[in-house]
Design a protein around this motif. Structure first.
Motif, PDB file in Angstrom:
ATOM      1  N   ILE A   1       0.821   6.133 -15.551  1.00 21.85           N
ATOM      2  CA  ILE A   1       1.130   6.940 -14.358  1.00 21.85           C
ATOM      3  C   ILE A   1       1.074   5.921 -13.007  1.00 21.85           C
ATOM      4  O   ILE A   1      -0.050   5.555 -12.855  1.00 21.85           O
ATOM      5  CB  ILE A   1       0.185   8.143 -14.003  1.00 21.85           C
ATOM      6  N   GLY A   2       2.127   5.886 -12.349  1.00 19.51           N
ATOM      7  CA  GLY A   2       2.085   4.960 -11.214  1.00 19.51           C
ATOM      8  C   GLY A   2       2.552   5.415  -9.807  1.00 19.51           C
ATOM      9  O   GLY A   2       3.829   6.277 -10.115  1.00 19.51           O
ATOM     10  N   GLY A   3       1.784   5.897  -8.792  1.00 14.10           N
ATOM     11  CA  GLY A   3       1.957   6.404  -7.711  1.00 14.10           C
ATOM     12  C   GLY A   3       2.385   5.387  -6.504  1.00 14.10           C
ATOM     13  O   GLY A   3       1.627   4.585  -6.537  1.00 14.10           O
ATOM     14  N   GLY A   4       3.543   5.400  -5.908  1.00 11.83           N
ATOM     15  CA  GLY A   4       3.822   4.424  -4.984  1.00 11.83           C
ATOM     16  C   GLY A   4       3.847   2.894  -5.502  1.00 11.83           C
ATOM     17  O   GLY A   4       4.120   2.539  -6.730  1.00 11.83           O
ATOM     18  N   VAL A   5       3.099   1.937  -4.764  1.00 14.71           N
ATOM     19  CA  VAL A   5       2.971   0.762  -5.025  1.00 14.71           C
ATOM     20  C   VAL A   5       2.065   0.645  -6.205  1.00 14.71           C
ATOM     21  O   VAL A   5       1.900  -0.506  -6.853  1.00 14.71           O
ATOM     22  CB  VAL A   5       2.756  -0.135  -3.955  1.00 14.71           C
ATOM     23  N   GLY A   6       1.404   1.802  -6.504  1.00 14.65           N
ATOM     24  CA  GLY A   6       0.518   1.539  -7.802  1.00 14.65           C
ATOM     25  C   GLY A   6       1.190   1.459  -9.044  1.00 14.65           C
ATOM     26  O   GLY A   6       0.622   1.333 -10.394  1.00 14.65           O
ATOM     27  N   ILE A   7       2.573   1.421  -8.986  1.00 10.57           N
ATOM     28  CA  ILE A   7       3.521   1.357 -10.199  1.00 10.57           C
ATOM     29  C   ILE A   7       3.200   0.052 -10.834  1.00 10.57           C
ATOM     30  O   ILE A   7       3.279  -0.311 -11.880  1.00 10.57           O
ATOM     31  CB  ILE A   7       4.941   1.567  -9.865  1.00 10.57           C
ATOM     32  N   THR A   8       2.829  -1.123  -9.922  1.00  7.16           N
ATOM     33  CA  THR A   8       2.713  -2.453 -10.363  1.00  7.16           C
ATOM     34  C   THR A   8       1.858  -2.886 -11.693  1.00  7.16           C
ATOM     35  O   THR A   8       2.576  -3.211 -12.556  1.00  7.16           O
ATOM     36  CB  THR A   8       2.476  -3.431  -8.980  1.00  7.16           C
ATOM     37  N   PRO A   9       0.695  -2.424 -11.835  1.00  7.21           N
ATOM     38  CA  PRO A   9       0.120  -2.809 -12.972  1.00  7.21           C
ATOM     39  C   PRO A   9       0.600  -2.051 -14.037  1.00  7.21           C
ATOM     40  O   PRO A   9       0.544  -2.584 -15.239  1.00  7.21           O
ATOM     41  CB  PRO A   9      -1.439  -2.495 -12.616  1.00  7.21           C
ATOM     42  N   VAL A  10       0.921  -0.852 -14.007  1.00  7.82           N
ATOM     43  CA  VAL A  10       1.576   0.018 -15.006  1.00  7.82           C
ATOM     44  C   VAL A  10       2.756  -0.434 -15.587  1.00  7.82           C
ATOM     45  O   VAL A  10       2.922  -0.441 -16.868  1.00  7.82           O
ATOM     46  CB  VAL A  10       1.235   1.598 -14.843  1.00  7.82           C
TER      47      VAL A  10
END
Ligand code: FAD
Length: 422
Positions: A190-199
């Motif tokens: 699950i990636g929200g916004g720029v949190g998509i990078t590691p996933v």
């Protein structure tokens, strides 16, 4: 007289033939079941072999990683979405790069013009491991809406000033938020916004390893203008039938088409997970804004997902605050009510901790005491301060080793009267 015998004989023959047929059908069914089971076993074995190979690679990575900072040249800068760029970083010494565990990040020490001291920030690796370059994807951090604050210093500098040919100081990949392929459960990313990078790095690593483990990939963005690495996610899902991409837009644009650009209107929620997933039986890896992760982790717990199946990372000051058990709340408020004395010895400041700050670092800054800081998530080690007396407690796990007698001020709170060398 002979006729009944003929009838009986006929019936016997038919009965025997039926029995033979049933036996053959049963045999065939058993054989096909055995074949399916053998295939299943083979697939599971292949998954285990691939997982073991990845584990060995990650052990090798830790052995071959460098100490301190290494020089990297920006080889490419690619626009990904509004205010977001990917940077391809090649080692300046031209030597091969060690692999890393998908989900890990790089720590940068940056000489940003106008700042007397180097600034330290962490950025997740957004692609799978490659010998020649690393990739990070950086979004310009805007101030909270309605506030007069300036935009983020380092993210603005990266997105506006840094260009191919620039040289940067980078620490080896680190971090415990990493895909654990030793577990056999299917995966939810699950990636929200720029949190998509590691996933996304995790999804790419699964694809490169040839693992066909059932994987759900939930992406939460505002709309296509903000949709970081959209094309890459879509291409990956198109060639990987085991990967189920589910995109949620909270504010779709008129030109955004449901079914083409996104699957769900709204945010990624646990209700959506419940509706999409056949069960709660998955390993969860999530990264996004603090509030987003707080809601999802709390919802997963309520759904009965054990804590050890849920892995998350916060970018920056956010520590994921799951619903605090009542007993803990009472303990915390007791500390707050006790008005703990905190002394910053070097600056000669004596203050009273009232529990209204998330960390000693926030508390110090709010009262004009200057402490160096970087990631604000317990990862980079910039904010380590020696403890002259007293004890601290941590609000979250951390990647930096802290020597006895020191503390990571960005994620710790006083456990009682505290004197710090700051
Ligand atoms: C492990 C990890 C991985 C990460 N991975 C990524 C990644 O892949 N991509 C990515 O883009 N980021 C990532 N980050 C976040 C990144 O490290 C930085 O925190 C982010 O870029 C902001 O840094 P900055 O210097 O631009 O902002 P800062 O200058 O530190 O400012 C932070 C925020 O505070 C606001 N602000 C400024 N002044 C004030 C004030 N006086 N009061 C209140 N607010 C103020 C700013 O507008 C900004 O929104 C990661 C962080 C961690 C810890």
């Amino acid at each position: 007289m002979a006729e009944p015998f003929w009838y009986l004989g006929g019936l016997l023959v038919i009965g025997l033939a039926l029995q033979v047929l049933l036996l053959v059908a049963g045999g065939l069914r058993r054989a096909s079941f055995e074949t399916a089971r053998a295939w299943g076993e083979r697939e599971r074995l292949q998954l285990r072999i691939q997982a073991e190979k990845l584990r060995i690679r990650s052990v090798q990575a830790n052995q071959t990683a460098w100490n301190g900072y290494r020089k990297f040249t920006v080889a490419k800068k690619i626009a990904e979405a509004d205010g977001t760029f990917s940077f391809h970083l090649e080692p300046h010494d031209g030597r091969k790069l060690p692999p890393f565990q998908p989900g890990q990040y790089l720590t940068f020490q940056l000489a940003v013009p106008g700042y007397a001291k180097a600034l330290v920030r962490c950025y997740s690796l957004s692609d799978c491991a490659r010998d020649t370059h690393y990739r990070v994807t950086i979004k310009r951090c805007t101030p909270p809406s309605g506030t007069p604050h300036p935009p983020g210093v380092v993210s603005s500098w990266f997105t506006e000033e840094v260009k191919p040919g620039d040289i940067l100081d980078v620490k080896a990949p680190a971090g415990h938020f990493a895909l654990d392929l030793q577990r056999s459960r299917p995966i939810v990313l699950i990636g929200g916004g720029v949190g998509i990078t590691p996933v996304l790095a995790m999804a790419n690593a699964l694809a490169v390893a040839g693992l066909t483990l059932e994987t759900w990939f939930f992406v939460g963005m505002r709309n296509s203008r903000d949709h970081i690495l959209k094309k890459e996610c879509e291409e990956l899902a198109a060639r990987a039938p085991w990967l189920r991409l589910q995109v949620c837009y909270s504010q779709p644009l008129p030109e955004d088409l449901k079914g083409r650009d996104y699957q769900h209107e709204g945010r990624v929620t646990v209700d959506l997970l419940k509706a999409a997933l056949p069960s709660a039986n998955y390993d969860y890896y999530l990264c996004g804004p603090g509030a987003f992760m707080e809601t999802i982790t709390t919802g997963l717990t309520a759904w009965g997902v054990p804590d050890e199946w849920v892995n998350y990372e916060a970018f920056g000051p956010a520590t994921v605050k799951k619903a605090v058990p009542a007993a803990e709340k009472i303990a915390l408020s007791k500390v707050a009510l006790a008005k703990t004395e905190v002394t910053f010895a070097r600056s000669g400041t004596k203050l009273y901790w009232d529990g209204s700050h998330d960390s000693v670092l926030d508390f110090a800054e709010a009262h004009g005491v200057s402490i160096d800081a970087g990631c604000r998530a317990g990862n980079c080690g910039s904010c380590i301060v020696a403890i002259k007396s007293g004890e601290v407690e941590y609000s979250s796990g951390h990647d930096t080793e802290v020597e006895k007698g020191s503390c990571l001020t960005c994620i710790c709170r006083p456990k009682g009267p505290l004197v710090l060398d700051a």
